[in-house]
Scaffold this motif. Structure first.
Motif, PDB file in Angstrom:
ATOM      1  N   SER A  14     -10.074 -10.860  75.088  1.00 42.34           N
ATOM      2  CA  SER A  14      -8.935 -11.288  74.274  1.00 42.34           C
ATOM      3  C   SER A  14      -8.974 -12.793  74.030  1.00 42.34           C
ATOM      4  N   ILE A  15      -8.228 -13.217  73.020  1.00 40.51           N
ATOM      5  CA  ILE A  15      -8.117 -14.637  72.691  1.00 40.51           C
ATOM      6  C   ILE A  15      -6.664 -15.057  72.895  1.00 40.51           C
ATOM      7  N   LEU A  16      -6.460 -16.163  73.616  1.00 44.13           N
ATOM      8  CA  LEU A  16      -5.124 -16.718  73.834  1.00 44.13           C
ATOM      9  C   LEU A  16      -5.103 -18.134  73.288  1.00 44.13           C
ATOM     10  N   ILE A  17      -4.016 -18.485  72.633  1.00 47.99           N
ATOM     11  CA  ILE A  17      -3.889 -19.830  72.073  1.00 47.99           C
ATOM     12  C   ILE A  17      -2.587 -20.473  72.565  1.00 47.99           C
ATOM     13  N   TYR A  18      -2.731 -21.702  73.069  1.00 41.27           N
ATOM     14  CA  TYR A  18      -1.588 -22.515  73.513  1.00 41.27           C
ATOM     15  C   TYR A  18      -1.383 -23.629  72.493  1.00 41.27           C
ATOM     16  N   MET A  19      -0.136 -23.905  72.165  1.00 43.31           N
ATOM     17  CA  MET A  19       0.181 -25.023  71.275  1.00 43.31           C
ATOM     18  C   MET A  19       1.176 -25.944  71.976  1.00 43.31           C
ATOM     19  N   GLU A  28      -4.185 -11.971  71.479  1.00 45.83           N
ATOM     20  CA  GLU A  28      -4.705 -10.843  70.701  1.00 45.83           C
ATOM     21  C   GLU A  28      -6.065 -10.419  71.241  1.00 45.83           C
ATOM     22  N   PRO A  29      -6.433  -9.147  71.072  1.00 43.56           N
ATOM     23  CA  PRO A  29      -7.777  -8.716  71.477  1.00 43.56           C
ATOM     24  C   PRO A  29      -8.849  -9.386  70.623  1.00 43.56           C
ATOM     25  N   ALA A  43      -9.862  -5.744  59.553  1.00 46.17           N
ATOM     26  CA  ALA A  43      -8.737  -5.996  60.466  1.00 46.17           C
ATOM     27  C   ALA A  43      -9.211  -6.855  61.627  1.00 46.17           C
ATOM     28  N   ILE A  44      -8.270  -7.600  62.220  1.00 43.95           N
ATOM     29  CA  ILE A  44      -8.571  -8.483  63.352  1.00 43.95           C
ATOM     30  C   ILE A  44      -7.508  -8.281  64.426  1.00 43.95           C
ATOM     31  N   GLY A  45      -7.931  -8.374  65.696  1.00 41.77           N
ATOM     32  CA  GLY A  45      -6.986  -8.355  66.817  1.00 41.77           C
ATOM     33  C   GLY A  45      -6.412  -6.986  67.122  1.00 41.77           C
ATOM     34  N   GLU A  46      -5.091  -6.936  67.327  1.00 38.66           N
ATOM     35  CA  GLU A  46      -4.421  -5.696  67.744  1.00 38.66           C
ATOM     36  C   GLU A  46      -4.597  -4.588  66.717  1.00 38.66           C
ATOM     37  N   LYS A  78     -14.756 -16.622  61.608  1.00 38.27           N
ATOM     38  CA  LYS A  78     -13.715 -16.046  60.758  1.00 38.27           C
ATOM     39  C   LYS A  78     -12.476 -15.676  61.583  1.00 38.27           C
ATOM     40  N   MET A  79     -12.704 -15.159  62.804  1.00 34.76           N
ATOM     41  CA  MET A  79     -11.593 -14.784  63.672  1.00 34.76           C
ATOM     42  C   MET A  79     -10.794 -16.019  64.088  1.00 34.76           C
ATOM     43  N   LEU A  80     -11.484 -17.086  64.484  1.00 32.45           N
ATOM     44  CA  LEU A  80     -10.808 -18.334  64.861  1.00 32.45           C
ATOM     45  C   LEU A  80     -10.045 -18.921  63.676  1.00 32.45           C
ATOM     46  N   ASP A  81     -10.683 -18.913  62.514  1.00 29.97           N
ATOM     47  CA  ASP A  81     -10.057 -19.448  61.306  1.00 29.97           C
ATOM     48  C   ASP A  81      -8.780 -18.673  60.968  1.00 29.97           C
TER      49      ASP A  81
END
Length: 337
Positions: A14-19, A28-29, A43-46, A78-81
């Motif tokens: 999964s990817i986690l983002i802190y701001m 999200e996965p 599609a991306i993530g969940e 593309k996923m990060l973007d």
């Protein structure tokens, strides 16, 4: 003033983002659905995770990261973007400052691939931080002191152990065995013992619902649905927690071996600090029942699960931007920030 600071835990699972100022804003996965016809991202993530095992041949479900490193550069970028755009918008007058975590055992080429993907997504210079260091910062450990702090980060693709002092890693080790290998072990066990084929998601549900690193006093039970390997028809079985413990024993021994190897290489003065303070466990797999108990028994050092272990690396990557110069001074020549 208007600049956004973002910490990213780019995990296999999964990817986690802190701001800064908002905390964890995304979890999200790390899964992407791609059309085989035109290589278009569907599609991306969940949304992509919900399609696992349920799509026609024209759509491929892929994890762009394997064992904590980039397996598909284009899809990772593309996923990060996609996620950064969701948080800060497409038109960025002030592009965000990004720090992204990477496994401690990766090569310089693998690390540069992560930096490049993050830089293109953020549209400015991106920085990397070793996952154990980010985990220790996120767990609130006093890493800027001359005392030994040991962290064990067990995620989806990699398990890493490190001893940290004075803002730097003193000794570390990693293995590409973690949560997904546990799922794989459960799939193989159920196939061998019951001739039942189950999917990745079912194995993960078994691990979460009844999985335990050591036998439980009161075993848990769960109904599992899959496809009979002999008859080829759907079938339901009951599985108990002791069976799951047996199934995941081998990968857990490998993870324990990594922790032991780091303790064996730790300088004596720092080792005495670790005995007093204990070992902090982070990462999603740290939530497995009794894993802290198993590691305590195997190492002889008290092990504790951090508060919110899943978010520690993302939080640490975000906080790391605030102390980047101090981390830079303590970094090894190989791992320049």
């Amino acid at each position: 003033m208007f600049e956004k600071k973002i910490g990213v835990d780019l995990g296999t699972f999964s990817i986690l983002i802190y701001m800064k100022g908002r905390g964890i804003v995304l979890q999200e996965p790390s899964i992407v659905a791609i059309s085989q016809k035109d290589d278009r991202i569907v599609a991306i993530g969940e949304e992509a995770r919900a399609m696992l095992g349920r799509v026609p041949e024209a759509i491929e479900i892929t994890r762009p990261l394997r064992n904590g490193v980039i397996a598909d550069y284009y899809v990772t970028e593309k996923m990060l973007d996609f996620y950064i755009e969701r948080l800060v918008g497409r038109f960025r007058l002030f592009p965000p400052e990004v720090m992204i975590s990477t496994p401690v055992g990766i090569t310089s080429v693998e690390r540069r691939a992560v930096e490049d993907a993050a830089r293109k997504a953020a549209r400015r210079q991106a920085y990397t931080i070793p996952e154990p260091l980010a985990a220790a910062i996120g767990a609130g450990m006093p890493i800027d002191t001359p005392t030994g702090n040991m962290v064990v980060d067990i995620g989806g693709g990699t398990s890493e152990a490190a001893v940290i002092a004075m803002n730097g890693i003193v000794t570390s080790n990693s293995i590409r065995v973690a949560g997904m290998k546990l799922d794989e072990a459960i799939v193989n066990y159920v196939r061998r013992k019951y001739n039942l084929v189950i999917g990745e998601q079912t194995a993960e549900e078994i691990k979460i619902n009844i999985g335990s690193a050591t036998p439980l006093e009161e075993p848990l039970e769960m109904e599992v649905k899959g496809r009979d390997q002999v008859a080829g028809l759907p079938r339901t079985i009951k599985i108990v927690s002791d069976e799951v413990t047996e199934a995941i024993n081998e990968p857990l021994l490998a993870i324990t071996g990594v922790v032991k190897s780091v303790l064996e290489r730790t300088p004596p003065e720092l080792a005495s600090d670790i005995i007093d303070r204990g070992v902090i466990m982070t990462g999603g797999t740290a939530l497995l029942r009794n894993l802290d108990l198993l590691l305590t028994r195997q190492t002889g050092v008290p092990c504790y699960v951090a508060d919110n272990p899943v978010a520690c690396v993302a939080l640490g990557a975000g906080y790391g931007l605030e102390i980047r110069e101090a981390l830079e001074r303590a970094a090894s020549p190989y791992y320049a920030y």
